[in-house]
Enzyme design. Sequence first.
Site, short mmCIF file in Angstrom:
data_model
loop_
_atom_site.label_atom_id
_atom_site.label_comp_id
_atom_site.label_asym_id
_atom_site.label_seq_id
_atom_site.Cartn_x
_atom_site.Cartn_y
_atom_site.Cartn_z
N THR A 255 24.15 30.27 79.48
CA THR A 255 24.03 29.19 78.57
C THR A 255 25.48 28.68 78.55
O THR A 255 26.33 29.56 78.27
CB THR A 255 23.24 29.08 77.50
OG1 THR A 255 23.72 30.07 76.43
CG2 THR A 255 21.74 29.51 77.71
N ASP B 71 40.24 14.13 71.14
CA ASP B 71 40.14 15.71 71.00
C ASP B 71 41.70 16.28 70.43
O ASP B 71 42.48 16.35 71.11
CB ASP B 71 40.11 16.36 72.37
CG ASP B 71 39.53 17.84 72.22
OD1 ASP B 71 40.09 18.48 71.54
OD2 ASP B 71 38.64 18.23 73.17
N ARG C 12 25.59 19.47 69.02
CA ARG C 12 24.84 20.52 67.94
C ARG C 12 24.46 19.72 66.94
O ARG C 12 25.17 18.89 66.34
CB ARG C 12 25.81 21.67 67.68
CG ARG C 12 26.06 22.71 68.68
CD ARG C 12 24.82 23.45 69.06
NE ARG C 12 24.83 24.63 70.15
CZ ARG C 12 24.81 24.50 71.18
NH1 ARG C 12 24.33 23.26 72.11
NH2 ARG C 12 24.94 25.55 72.37
N ASP D 269 19.51 14.76 70.62
CA ASP D 269 18.88 15.83 71.38
C ASP D 269 18.99 17.34 70.76
O ASP D 269 18.30 18.10 71.02
CB ASP D 269 19.53 16.06 72.70
CG ASP D 269 18.93 17.03 73.63
OD1 ASP D 269 17.56 16.81 73.95
OD2 ASP D 269 19.50 17.79 74.17
N GLU E 2 16.70 22.80 63.96
CA GLU E 2 16.11 23.38 65.19
C GLU E 2 15.69 24.66 64.57
O GLU E 2 16.24 25.58 64.08
CB GLU E 2 17.15 23.46 66.17
CG GLU E 2 17.30 22.00 66.80
CD GLU E 2 18.03 22.25 68.22
OE1 GLU E 2 17.98 23.25 68.83
OE2 GLU E 2 18.83 21.26 68.20
N HIS F 219 16.24 19.08 72.47
CA HIS F 219 17.41 19.85 72.94
C HIS F 219 17.26 20.22 74.44
O HIS F 219 17.05 21.31 74.93
CB HIS F 219 17.53 21.28 72.15
CG HIS F 219 18.78 21.98 72.21
ND1 HIS F 219 19.43 22.62 70.94
CD2 HIS F 219 19.87 21.87 73.11
CE1 HIS F 219 20.57 23.11 71.59
NE2 HIS F 219 20.83 22.60 72.58
#
Length: 351
Positions: free
Chosen positions: A78, A157, A213, A232, A237, A254
């Site tokens: 992942t 960023d 997240r 998502d 969670e 997710h």
Amino acid sequence: MQVTKIKVNLIADIGIKKIDSILPLLSGFEDINIKYLDTGSINSQNIIDADILLIRSQTRVNESLLLKSRVAWIGSATAGIDHIDMHYLEKNNITWFNAVGCNSASVCSYVLSCLYVLSIDENFNKSNTVGIFGYGNIGKKLKTILDNLNIKNYVCDPYLDNDCLVDKATVLNSDIISIHTPLTFGGQFPTHKLIDSKELSQTKSHTIINTARGGIVCESAILRSGINYIADVWENEPSPTYEIVKSSFIATPHIAGHSHEGKLNGTIAVLRELMQFLRMSSDQIMANLKKINEVACLQETEYESIKDFYNQYPVLDESINFKDKVLSEQSDFNRLRFQHPIRHDVTNFIT
């Protein structure tokens, strides 16, 4: 005197895409004892004799899992690292790897599918601007797609120095905001509650998309704001609150990164790194990668408009199903993730 050769023990999460059909085909693994476990069975008791551990993000990699084991190498198929206690692994000389960027195209496809839904609802057109937080694997790829489609975008960023980057205020002034940062609590620019009441009071955006997240966006602030929220990922969670799911414009369990290619890229990346850890020759690695690609059946889909992303993955259908399950109190978050329909990445721009 005959010397007994000690075999290496490998435990792999059976949920890693095609891992049980790929590993038996590869050379160099003949002297490795391979055992497949479901995610829930990967615990401290069952991995005591493991030397190598292949996991997904649902497995928490920390002292409580590893203290009694002899694990020397861990591969996570992942992109995220929230589940990995890096400090513990480094302190105990355990080598680890995560498949960073493996599902970046999948997440971008999800975002573009959401933009199409917004366009149907007259909440998006090509004159609108998209603000992006995060210029990593996903942020860069998303910007490229938006540039290809002539959709004006701004990227922030603070950790990077690039001529294309802007400040936070500029992104907050975009019509739509899409978040692609890790969840961090420390450092100079923590992302925990990156979007909170203060930002929501300042933004000109009408929609926020969060595929990064839970915790990066403050859900209670979202509920108070009335802004369109596409999510998502969730703060609680695998048990998101009824209120935030109900109020979200689009809600999914997710799965933004769960395309066929996104999952297989994770499998391939982990196995490539593992073969290097096992010191296989470059010829052997190349031969094995060829076998993997023959089994993987990776596909690339073309696009020339945002509708092409929705045609490949109609995100609204999944949102309706997820909301129905949550609101009827019949949701099994992880089961819904597992039932995510097969879809392919949309990557090739038709010029």
